[in-house]
Design an enzyme around this catalytic site. Structure first.
Site, PDB file in Angstrom:
ATOM      1  N   GLY A   1       0.843  -1.195   0.000  1.00 29.36           N
ATOM      2  CA  GLY A   1       0.000   0.000   0.000  1.00 29.36           C
ATOM      3  C   GLY A   1       0.871   1.236   0.000  1.00 29.36           C
ATOM      4  N   CYS A   2       0.441   2.284   0.693  1.00 33.37           N
ATOM      5  CA  CYS A   2       1.212   3.523   0.693  1.00 33.37           C
ATOM      6  C   CYS A   2       2.240   3.513   1.810  1.00 33.37           C
ATOM      7  CB  CYS A   2       0.292   4.725   0.811  1.00 33.37           C
ATOM      8  SG  CYS A   2      -0.973   4.717  -0.449  1.00 33.37           S
ATOM      9  N   VAL A   3       3.052   2.458   1.841  1.00 37.97           N
ATOM     10  CA  VAL A   3       4.086   2.342   2.875  1.00 37.97           C
ATOM     11  C   VAL A   3       5.446   2.075   2.252  1.00 37.97           C
ATOM     12  CG1 VAL A   3       2.613   1.589   4.731  1.00 37.97           C
ATOM     13  CG2 VAL A   3       3.501  -0.098   3.148  1.00 37.97           C
TER      14      VAL A   3
ATOM     15  N   HIS B   1       4.167   9.323   7.903  1.00 41.91           N
ATOM     16  CA  HIS B   1       2.744   9.656   7.855  1.00 41.91           C
ATOM     17  C   HIS B   1       2.170   9.871   9.254  1.00 41.91           C
ATOM     18  CE1 HIS B   1       4.020   6.907   4.733  1.00 41.91           C
ATOM     19  NE2 HIS B   1       2.945   7.054   4.010  1.00 41.91           N
TER      20      HIS B   1
END
Lengths: 105, 525
Positions: free
Chosen positions: A103-105, B257
């Protein structure tokens, strides 16, 4: 799916060597994975990280956020990279028998 | 990993690659695992490997592709138009970050599109049928499929090329069409399919189940308590809240994040927002966009369904890039109209967000910029003084929705030191991080570092000129990929979200004297 002999048993792995059958994980499997990850021999700190990841995974079906790992093991990222040169996700999680996050990692 | 000089010397402007040279480790993504293909019910599921000679395509693969193409040509007028009107002027040629990073001519948008245009010509135009190669038409063979897979998973759908095209041809849409076709014959990548599958199984791309999400949130709230002395709440699945908040799942999982996540929670607490998170719609991103319109639609539908179930008035969205392309360009017609929601109005300032009246979704930078503009936040810029900041426009928020001023307005209000990168690398001309559109896989790292080179180069420029040591951005893929990219090409520059900077600067009622920033570092060096 390729197979590898780890800890004396055959286990399915993915292209990057993450085990695909988490129920077959054992200390011996971890040690063989640690050899591949240049994290061998495993000392107390290695096990502290691996056991933490393993326990979290069994409870929550996923790796913990990196921030949580760092705080709850009391080891900073630099230390974790010293223990597992490929880092927390690709190194430590692999040795602990966790799947690779996508994913967005 | 190769050294920087080796990667630069790799640039070969001479000859297009032959198919057999294509699949070299580091330059392509793994195929999707069978269990995830099955979970999503994808066509022609199987185990296969791009590096193998035999891709185990279904027997009638050619028929499937041509039928699929006929359908797409009919359904998307833009597809046929883009294939027909290109005059090969080449304005797009040197605008693609993958071309600049690899020197591979097939990465010029015009030539990437030619990989399918030639097949379109052969089977769907009279001149191509009659004159074949003489007019640039070619037969559809298995090698063509392999070439498509290689190069259309080497386009991040960033749409920089389309800014420069005098006809406005959107090569991203061509990439989307080819990926739809590849999907029909079961040729998909893991980094796209697995997150999409996870999203249905647990609510989000990363596969965080609800009880893990709750545990994670509690941990974040403890961190905020340590930092500020305040007890902050983070409501989850709360029916009757005014606003549903949806962010990319990486915000509450990955670094850096995480600090943006803390920033959101602190901001919402400070203004007393009546809102809720959701475990069902616990993902803002939509990897369906990188796969097929059907999958995009299925994934996107969860957000409205959850807004309806919880009975909220409108939806606020977090710092995600491609999520906003889906919302801004497709959501209303795909899954709308969301007439059970109201036109978003900020409960704090009373501002009516006219631009969101069709989707009922507001971007958090619009929301926060409005709070600051109306003097609703007390801010101490000096808390970000250790940073000299630049802003990387994420492709999708910049080019797909024109969100250019809001993030800059916020950053300038919360930081003392801000410098822009060169004009031709920001705003609508921004360079992609090199890892968007599902290409952020580890196995694809060499290609990502090449694709991200132009962006890194611009960061290097402001680092040397102004001492920039922090790149702010508003996309979870950026936050995942830029740190590695900048370490490789630049070093000494960190990456953060805009709301991390907001969280640092935010003066909260009743907070203790803050000694550390959200990363737990001293406020100044």
């Amino acid at each position: 799916m390729p197979k590898a002999t780890l800890g004396g048993i055959e286990i399915e792995i993915d292209e990057d060597g993450f085990i695909q059958e988490p129920e077959k994980w054992s200390k011996e499997v971890a040690e063989d994975l640690a050899k591949i990850e240049e994290a061998y021999p495993m000392g107390e700190d290695h096990w502290k990280v691996v056991n933490y990841l393993r326990d979290y995974y069994l409870k929550y079906e996923i790796a913990p956020p990196i921030r949580m790992l760092v705080k709850q093991t009391g080891m900073d990222l630099k230390k974790i990279y010293q223990l597992f040169p490929s880092g927390p996700a690709k190194g430590a999680c692999k040795v602990a028998g966790l799947p690779k996050p996508t994913g967005c990692v | 990993m190769k050294k920087a000089e080796e990667i630069l010397n790799d640039v070969d402007l001479q000859s297009p690659k032959k198919e057999e040279q294509l699949f070299r480790k580091g330059t392509y993504c793994y195929s999707a695992p069978l269990k995830h293909q099955n979970y999503l019910g994808l066509p022609n599921p199987r185990e296969w490997n791009p590096a193998d000679l035999d891709w185990k395509l279904p027997k009638n693969w050619k028929e499937i592709i041509l039928e699929g193409m006929a359908k797409l040509l009919k359904r998307h007028r833009s597809f046929r138009l883009f294939l027909d009107i290109c005059v090969r002027c080449g304005a797009c040629g040197d605008k693609c970050h993958f071309f600049l990073g690899t020197g591979d001519p097939n990465n010029m948008p015009v030539l990437r599109a030619e990989l399918i245009r030639s097949v379109y010509k052969r089977y769907f135009t009279v001149s191509g049928r009659l004159f074949g190669e003489l007019v640039g038409a070619r037969e559809l063979t298995e090698d063509v499929i392999k070439e498509w897979f290689y190069y259309f998973f080497q386009c991040t759908e960033c749409r920089r090329c389309s800014v420069y095209c005098p006809y406005g041809i959107d090569t991203c849409e061509i990439t989307m069409m080819v990926r739809e076709l590849l999907n029909l014959v079961g040729c998909n990548i893991q980094w796209v399919v697995e997150p999409a599958s996870n999203c249905f199984r647990t609510g989000n791309h990363l596969g965080v189940p609800p009880h893990a999400m709750k545990e994670t949130f509690d941990f974040a709230l403890d961190e905020i308590k340590d930092l500020t002395g305040l007890s902050v709440e983070a409501p989850i699945n709360r029916k009757g809240a005014e606003i549903l908040f949806v962010a990319p799942s990486a915000d509450y999982f990955a670094n850096p994040h995480w600090y943006t996540f803390l920033g959101y929670l602190m901001l919402f607490h400070e203004i007393g927002l009546d809102y809720t998170w959701s475990t069902y719609a616990s993902e803002g991103g939509n990897f369906g966009l990188f796969h097929s319109s059907e999958l995009m639609k299925r994934l996107n539908a969860k957000i409205y369904a959850e807004a309806k179930r919880l009975g909220v008035k409108w939806i606020l969205g977090g710092e995600c890039g491609h999520m906003w392309r889906v919302i801004h360009q497709y959501m209303d017609t795909m899954n709308g109209p969301a007439d059970f929601l109201e036109v978003p109005v900020s409960p704090i300032t009373g501002t009516r967000f006219e631009q969101a009246k069709s989707t009922k979704m507001v971007h958090i930078s619009e929301f926060t910029a409005d709070l600051i503009y109306n003097n609703k936040l007390r801010l101490d810029k000096t808390r970000n003084d250790r940073w000299v900041v630049t802003f990387h426009d994420s492709c999708n928020t910049a080019r797909s929705m024109g969100l250019l001023e809001e993030p800059r307005y916020i950053i300038k209000k919360v930081c003392n030191n801000f410098y822009e990168m060169p004009e031709n690398t920001i705003r609508e001309k921004t360079f992609c991080c090199g890892s968007g559109a599902g290409l952020g896989a580890d196995e694809n790292l060499e290609m990502r570092l090449k694709g991200g080179f132009p962006r890194a180069n611009a960061v290097k420029y402001v680092k040397e000129k102004h001492g920039v040591n922090m790149v702010a951005c508003m996309c979870a893929i950026d936050k995942a990929s830029l740190p590695q990219l900048l370490d490789y090409w630049v070093s000494g520059v960190e990456v953060c979200g805009v709301h991390e900077l907001v969280g640092n600067a935010l003066l909260m009622k009743g907070e203790k004297v803050r000694e550390k920033n959200l990363r737990g570092e001293p406020l100044t060096d």
